[in-house]
Design a protein around this motif. Sequence first.
Motif: not given
Length: 159
Positions: A1-15
């Motif tokens: 399993m590949k980890a998501a990019a930090i920017s993607d994680i940041k966007k998901a956490l903001a929601t």
Amino acid sequence: MKAAAISDIKKALATLPPAELSALCLRLAKYKNDNKELLSYLLFDAEDVEGYITAVKEEMDHEFTAMASDKQYHAKKRLRKILRITNKRIRYTGSKQAEAELLIYFCTKMKKSGLLSSYSLQLLHLYEQQLKKIAKVIASQHEDLQYDFQQQLKKLEEA
């Protein structure tokens, strides 16, 4: 399993709502001690960096006093352990000033311990690597801080 990019994680956490966000943080803290230590630093010690640096220095003092009775082989291993823990604590702060201060303190304690005079090339190289690292960190500091740290570094470079 590949980890998501930090920017993607940041966007998901903001929601996420705050309750889910805190649940994720707690779940993350359960699985690795480093995550728990970082979260503890961010929640409890981040406001008082000077107090945190003092606590790390006290921890280093304790380890150096315990190392005093060790034979050379065990002293080397304990010294590497102290440095590894110190570097981990430096990463938690994210501050170049704290990094310079703690590494200078480590080198001062190492020099006072008398281990550098005991014909160990490995320890001498370790000490020299830390001095280079300190010089690099000092170069990125503000001019006033640079002068203070440079004076301390010169004392460490003297034989």
